[in-house]
Each structure stands twice: as structure tokens, then as C-alpha cells.
Design a protein around this motif. Structure first.
Motif, PDB file in Angstrom:
ATOM      1  N   ILE A   1      12.395  -6.089   8.947  1.00  0.00           N
ATOM      2  CA  ILE A   1      12.375  -4.779   9.582  1.00  0.00           C
ATOM      3  C   ILE A   1      11.217  -4.739  10.575  1.00  0.00           C
ATOM      4  CG2 ILE A   1      10.959  -3.833   7.728  1.00  0.00           C
ATOM      5  CD1 ILE A   1      12.192  -1.131   8.146  1.00  0.00           C
ATOM      6  N   GLU A   2      11.448  -4.119  11.700  1.00  0.00           N
ATOM      7  CA  GLU A   2      10.371  -3.885  12.666  1.00  0.00           C
ATOM      8  C   GLU A   2      10.482  -2.464  13.166  1.00  0.00           C
ATOM      9  OE1 GLU A   2       9.751  -6.707  15.755  1.00  0.00           O
ATOM     10  OE2 GLU A   2       9.682  -8.385  14.362  1.00  0.00           O
ATOM     11  N   PRO A   3       9.390  -1.718  13.214  1.00  0.00           N
ATOM     12  CA  PRO A   3       8.064  -2.197  12.824  1.00  0.00           C
ATOM     13  C   PRO A   3       8.000  -2.440  11.324  1.00  0.00           C
ATOM     14  CG  PRO A   3       7.981   0.138  13.312  1.00  0.00           C
ATOM     15  CD  PRO A   3       9.362  -0.317  13.647  1.00  0.00           C
ATOM     16  N   ARG A   4       7.186  -3.439  10.950  1.00  0.00           N
ATOM     17  CA  ARG A   4       7.031  -3.778   9.545  1.00  0.00           C
ATOM     18  C   ARG A   4       6.295  -2.659   8.824  1.00  0.00           C
ATOM     19  NH1 ARG A   4       4.862  -9.752   9.131  1.00  0.00           N
ATOM     20  NH2 ARG A   4       5.106  -9.274   6.924  1.00  0.00           N
ATOM     21  N   ILE A   5       6.522  -2.571   7.525  1.00  0.00           N
ATOM     22  CA  ILE A   5       5.868  -1.560   6.707  1.00  0.00           C
ATOM     23  C   ILE A   5       5.089  -2.248   5.592  1.00  0.00           C
ATOM     24  CG2 ILE A   5       7.532   0.256   7.225  1.00  0.00           C
ATOM     25  CD1 ILE A   5       8.894  -0.313   4.547  1.00  0.00           C
ATOM     26  N   ALA A   6       4.162  -1.514   4.996  1.00  0.00           N
ATOM     27  CA  ALA A   6       3.396  -2.037   3.871  1.00  0.00           C
ATOM     28  C   ALA A   6       3.328  -0.968   2.789  1.00  0.00           C
ATOM     29  CB  ALA A   6       1.995  -2.445   4.312  1.00  0.00           C
ATOM     30  N   VAL A   7       3.374  -1.410   1.544  1.00  0.00           N
ATOM     31  CA  VAL A   7       3.382  -0.522   0.383  1.00  0.00           C
ATOM     32  C   VAL A   7       2.155  -0.826  -0.470  1.00  0.00           C
ATOM     33  CG1 VAL A   7       4.628   0.075  -1.747  1.00  0.00           C
ATOM     34  CG2 VAL A   7       5.903  -0.420   0.368  1.00  0.00           C
ATOM     35  N   ARG A   8       1.534   0.237  -0.972  1.00  0.00           N
ATOM     36  CA  ARG A   8       0.386   0.079  -1.871  1.00  0.00           C
ATOM     37  C   ARG A   8       0.591   0.943  -3.100  1.00  0.00           C
ATOM     38  NH1 ARG A   8      -5.652   1.275  -2.255  1.00  0.00           N
ATOM     39  NH2 ARG A   8      -6.234  -0.405  -3.650  1.00  0.00           N
ATOM     40  N   ILE A   9       0.265   0.369  -4.241  1.00  0.00           N
ATOM     41  CA  ILE A   9       0.298   1.082  -5.513  1.00  0.00           C
ATOM     42  C   ILE A   9      -1.125   1.048  -6.046  1.00  0.00           C
ATOM     43  CG2 ILE A   9       1.199   1.078  -7.865  1.00  0.00           C
ATOM     44  CD1 ILE A   9       3.653  -0.489  -6.654  1.00  0.00           C
ATOM     45  N   TYR A  10      -1.679   2.236  -6.265  1.00  0.00           N
ATOM     46  CA  TYR A  10      -3.078   2.326  -6.685  1.00  0.00           C
ATOM     47  C   TYR A  10      -3.182   3.271  -7.871  1.00  0.00           C
ATOM     48  CZ  TYR A  10      -8.089   3.148  -6.452  1.00  0.00           C
ATOM     49  OH  TYR A  10      -9.419   3.255  -6.749  1.00  0.00           O
ATOM     50  N   ARG A  11      -3.838   2.801  -8.938  1.00  0.00           N
ATOM     51  CA  ARG A  11      -4.003   3.633 -10.132  1.00  0.00           C
ATOM     52  C   ARG A  11      -5.489   3.789 -10.441  1.00  0.00           C
ATOM     53  NH1 ARG A  11       0.307   0.150 -11.433  1.00  0.00           N
ATOM     54  NH2 ARG A  11       2.234   1.304 -11.615  1.00  0.00           N
ATOM     55  N   SER A  12      -5.900   5.036 -10.697  1.00  0.00           N
ATOM     56  CA  SER A  12      -7.260   5.294 -11.137  1.00  0.00           C
ATOM     57  C   SER A  12      -7.328   6.663 -11.793  1.00  0.00           C
ATOM     58  CB  SER A  12      -8.228   5.259  -9.951  1.00  0.00           C
ATOM     59  OG  SER A  12      -8.035   6.373  -9.120  1.00  0.00           O
ATOM     60  N   ASN A  13      -8.154   6.774 -12.808  1.00  0.00           N
ATOM     61  CA  ASN A  13      -8.378   8.066 -13.467  1.00  0.00           C
ATOM     62  C   ASN A  13      -7.078   8.796 -13.776  1.00  0.00           C
ATOM     63  OD1 ASN A  13     -11.129   7.578 -13.230  1.00  0.00           O
ATOM     64  ND2 ASN A  13     -11.193   8.532 -11.217  1.00  0.00           N
ATOM     65  N   GLU A  14      -6.097   8.094 -14.314  1.00  0.00           N
ATOM     66  CA  GLU A  14      -4.814   8.665 -14.700  1.00  0.00           C
ATOM     67  C   GLU A  14      -3.959   9.131 -13.531  1.00  0.00           C
ATOM     68  OE1 GLU A  14      -5.201  11.632 -17.716  1.00  0.00           O
ATOM     69  OE2 GLU A  14      -6.686  10.478 -18.812  1.00  0.00           O
ATOM     70  N   ILE A  15      -4.411   8.909 -12.320  1.00  0.00           N
ATOM     71  CA  ILE A  15      -3.638   9.312 -11.149  1.00  0.00           C
ATOM     72  C   ILE A  15      -3.100   8.055 -10.480  1.00  0.00           C
ATOM     73  CG2 ILE A  15      -3.739  10.362  -8.862  1.00  0.00           C
ATOM     74  CD1 ILE A  15      -5.748  12.331  -9.999  1.00  0.00           C
ATOM     75  N   THR A  16      -1.815   8.076 -10.168  1.00  0.00           N
ATOM     76  CA  THR A  16      -1.185   6.961  -9.487  1.00  0.00           C
ATOM     77  C   THR A  16      -0.872   7.394  -8.069  1.00  0.00           C
ATOM     78  OG1 THR A  16      -0.229   6.209 -11.561  1.00  0.00           O
ATOM     79  CG2 THR A  16       0.735   5.341  -9.541  1.00  0.00           C
ATOM     80  N   GLN A  17      -1.177   6.516  -7.125  1.00  0.00           N
ATOM     81  CA  GLN A  17      -0.964   6.810  -5.713  1.00  0.00           C
ATOM     82  C   GLN A  17      -0.059   5.727  -5.134  1.00  0.00           C
ATOM     83  OE1 GLN A  17      -4.903   7.089  -3.967  1.00  0.00           O
ATOM     84  NE2 GLN A  17      -5.688   7.857  -5.905  1.00  0.00           N
ATOM     85  N   TYR A  18       1.025   6.179  -4.514  1.00  0.00           N
ATOM     86  CA  TYR A  18       1.962   5.273  -3.867  1.00  0.00           C
ATOM     87  C   TYR A  18       1.925   5.546  -2.370  1.00  0.00           C
ATOM     88  CZ  TYR A  18       3.851   4.903  -8.599  1.00  0.00           C
ATOM     89  OH  TYR A  18       4.003   4.714  -9.949  1.00  0.00           O
TER      90      TYR A  18
END
Length: 153
Positions: free
Chosen positions: A127-144
Motif C-alpha cells: 500500500i502507498e502511502p505506507r502506514i505504520a501501527v503501534r501497540i503501546y501498553r502502560s498503567n492499564e491503558i492500551t494505546q493503538y
């Protein structure tokens, strides 16, 4: 351009504020992220905010609430030319996200990548433009997060 996104920190303040209060909710942040952020970005479309309520807006960044489950919020917009979408919540069952990572890496659709010293999964030239995904967990909160990158082939 990606560095500017990092300058706002891992958590978009408007979205994080909505998730900091109250008891733990049922798992649903990944499902919301996949449907409202990831799938539209994979189709080069805008984030899906249908049925959500605009909470805060700061320039080109908007935060939404109104999910069926409490303590989930979503931010979307453009920071210095970098289009992004994020869902923040209290995720009790990260298995769905981990399953997506495993399947995406195995199929070759995504590859591990480091952006500003953080681990991301970047689309692998399908796919262009390319995309990037991040999964981040801290202090019981998950961020996508999903961002549009400048990593075109």
C-alpha cells in the motif's frame, strides 16, 4: 514528519484524558481501532467516526467519545502533515491485537520497524502511502496507533 508526531508524546492528550477515570471496561479497544482506524487506513480512507461524539478539537486533531463501552476514546487528524488515528482504552484482552501482529508478520503484510526509538509495524509495500501501527501498553491503558508514513517504495 514522523518525528513531529512523536513530539506530542505517546498519548494524544485529548484522547488520554477520556480514559483515565473509572473502573476497567470490557475488552473492545482493539476491535474499535481495527474497524475505525486500521481498516480505513489500509483502504486509504479517513477514520470512521460515525456515531461518535466530538469531544475536543485542537487544530487538525479531534478526539471522540461515545463508544458502547466506557473508557474508550479515539483521536484522529493530522499533525504537521502526518495523518493518524488512535484508540485509547483499558484493554483487558490484548489477544486480538497480538493475534493481528502475529498474522500480519507471518503473512508479510507488515514488518517490524523502529520509528523514533519506538517499535512499530509498517505495511510492507502493498500500500502507498505506507502506514505504520503501534501497540503501546502502560498503567492499564492500551494505546493503538496507525500513522501514514513517508516510507514509499
Amino acid at each position: 514528519m514522523i518525528r513531529v508526531f512523536h513530539a506530542y508524546g505517546i498519548c494524544i492528550p485529548a484522547a488520554c484524558a477520556a480514559t483515565m477515570f473509572g473502573a476497567t471496561a470490557q475488552a473492545g479497544a482493539w476491535v474499535e481501532f481495527e474497524a475505525r482506524c486500521l481498516m480505513p487506513f489500509e483502504k486509504q480512507a479517513s477514520a470512521d467516526v460515525d456515531g461518535l461524539v466530538l469531544g475536543l478539537q485542537d487544530g487538525t486533531v479531534a478526539a471522540f467519545r461515545g463508544f458502547d463501552e466506557p473508557f474508550i476514546s479515539m483521536s484522529t487528524g493530522d499533525i504537521a502533515g502526518t495523518r493518524f488515528c488512535a484508540v485509547i482504552g483499558r484493554e483487558n484482552s490484548p489477544d486480538k491485537a497480538e493475534g493481528w501482529v502475529e498474522a500480519s508478520l507471518k503473512s508479510g503484510r507488515y514488518v517490524p520497524m523502529v520509528i523514533d526509538n519506538d517499535d512499530w509495524f509498517a505495511s510492507n509495500e502493498w500500500i502507498e502511502p505506507r502506514i505504520a501501527v503501534r501497540i503501546y501498553r502502560s498503567n492499564e491503558i492500551t494505546q493503538y496507533y496507525v500513522i501514514e508514513t513517508e516510507l514509499e517504495s
